[in-house]
Design a protein around this motif. Sequence first.
Motif, PDB file in Angstrom:
ATOM      1  N   CYS A 198      -1.309  10.762  -6.808  1.00  0.00           N
ATOM      2  CA  CYS A 198       0.033  10.240  -6.490  1.00  0.00           C
ATOM      3  C   CYS A 198      -0.060   9.068  -5.520  1.00  0.00           C
ATOM      4  O   CYS A 198       0.669   8.076  -5.657  1.00  0.00           O
ATOM      5  CB  CYS A 198       0.899  11.355  -5.902  1.00  0.00           C
ATOM      6  N   TRP A 199      -0.964   9.180  -4.553  1.00  0.00           N
ATOM      7  CA  TRP A 199      -1.132   8.074  -3.601  1.00  0.00           C
ATOM      8  C   TRP A 199      -1.676   6.837  -4.307  1.00  0.00           C
ATOM      9  O   TRP A 199      -1.209   5.719  -4.067  1.00  0.00           O
ATOM     10  CB  TRP A 199      -2.074   8.490  -2.479  1.00  0.00           C
ATOM     11  N   ILE A 200      -2.649   7.027  -5.192  1.00  0.00           N
ATOM     12  CA  ILE A 200      -3.239   5.889  -5.903  1.00  0.00           C
ATOM     13  C   ILE A 200      -2.192   5.210  -6.785  1.00  0.00           C
ATOM     14  O   ILE A 200      -2.071   3.977  -6.797  1.00  0.00           O
ATOM     15  CB  ILE A 200      -4.446   6.354  -6.741  1.00  0.00           C
ATOM     16  N   VAL A 201      -1.414   6.014  -7.520  1.00  0.00           N
ATOM     17  CA  VAL A 201      -0.387   5.439  -8.395  1.00  0.00           C
ATOM     18  C   VAL A 201       0.666   4.702  -7.571  1.00  0.00           C
ATOM     19  O   VAL A 201       1.075   3.581  -7.907  1.00  0.00           O
ATOM     20  CB  VAL A 201       0.264   6.543  -9.252  1.00  0.00           C
TER      21      VAL A 201
ATOM     22  N   PRO B 162       9.097  -1.441  -3.804  1.00  0.00           N
ATOM     23  CA  PRO B 162       9.142  -2.359  -2.663  1.00  0.00           C
ATOM     24  C   PRO B 162       8.282  -1.839  -1.527  1.00  0.00           C
ATOM     25  O   PRO B 162       8.278  -0.655  -1.225  1.00  0.00           O
ATOM     26  CB  PRO B 162      10.625  -2.378  -2.275  1.00  0.00           C
ATOM     27  N   SER B 163       7.522  -2.737  -0.912  1.00  0.00           N
ATOM     28  CA  SER B 163       6.667  -2.336   0.206  1.00  0.00           C
ATOM     29  C   SER B 163       7.435  -2.275   1.513  1.00  0.00           C
ATOM     30  O   SER B 163       7.015  -1.635   2.459  1.00  0.00           O
ATOM     31  CB  SER B 163       5.497  -3.318   0.344  1.00  0.00           C
TER      32      SER B 163
ATOM     33  N   TRP C  14       1.408   0.716  -7.832  1.00  0.00           N
ATOM     34  CA  TRP C  14       2.722   0.212  -8.220  1.00  0.00           C
ATOM     35  C   TRP C  14       3.324  -0.668  -7.132  1.00  0.00           C
ATOM     36  O   TRP C  14       4.021  -1.635  -7.426  1.00  0.00           O
ATOM     37  CB  TRP C  14       3.649   1.382  -8.542  1.00  0.00           C
ATOM     38  N   SER C  15       3.076  -0.325  -5.872  1.00  0.00           N
ATOM     39  CA  SER C  15       3.566  -1.176  -4.788  1.00  0.00           C
ATOM     40  C   SER C  15       2.872  -2.530  -4.806  1.00  0.00           C
ATOM     41  O   SER C  15       3.483  -3.564  -4.528  1.00  0.00           O
ATOM     42  CB  SER C  15       3.332  -0.486  -3.439  1.00  0.00           C
ATOM     43  N   THR C  16       1.585  -2.519  -5.155  1.00  0.00           N
ATOM     44  CA  THR C  16       0.823  -3.767  -5.183  1.00  0.00           C
ATOM     45  C   THR C  16       1.352  -4.730  -6.242  1.00  0.00           C
ATOM     46  O   THR C  16       1.454  -5.939  -6.009  1.00  0.00           O
ATOM     47  CB  THR C  16      -0.664  -3.472  -5.447  1.00  0.00           C
TER      48      THR C  16
END
Length: 208
Positions: free
Chosen positions: A34-37, A48-49, A41-43
Amino acid sequence: MLGYMVPHVLSHFHPDLVSRMWWNWIWQLFPVWCWIVGAAWSTIGLFPSKFKATSDNNDDMPTIRRTIAFLAIPSTAAWWYTAAFAPFSMIQLFIPQSLGPSPTFAENMRLTLQRDEAKGLGASLLWLLYTWADLQRAGMTTSRNVLTMVASLAVGVLVVGPGSAFLLGWLAREELLASKHHKDAVVMETLMREQEVFEHAKDRSTSK
């Protein structure tokens, strides 16, 4: 969804039993996936970051309500389906019938899963009640409301299932946090009242 539900579903419904075991192992690491996804997606700009700062605590509530509804509806549906069509009672399915070991491997696995579910559910609901007790100590709710939440969770576990009961209890907590303030919080209304008192006292001293 991608990090949690996809491997979880495949661990149950993949046609190959060996693949199910692999997908179950992959699912165990869902916090990492979940953290990687989310980071990926934020990248690429899907998430939105940076979020817009706001003083209105209710701005996030529509998203929270939709998320909880998205999770609670299938959970409740699965609970009702199991209650209606399972060849065993809900007590037999979810409550361990023995505290000691069983002579068969299958029975031991069943008891292990039942105990794991009971401990996980109990810990989650207890933690939720602790958060409500914290809200009561913060002056954001009353002892009566906390007792009402205890009763509601007990009824909810039976009616809509433990997962949905926890989600609804969490939603009620979020609604309370969005609408109430800590008893010692410094908010705009408090500052305005203090300013009015100060100006009134200043006017009185000036008139003297």
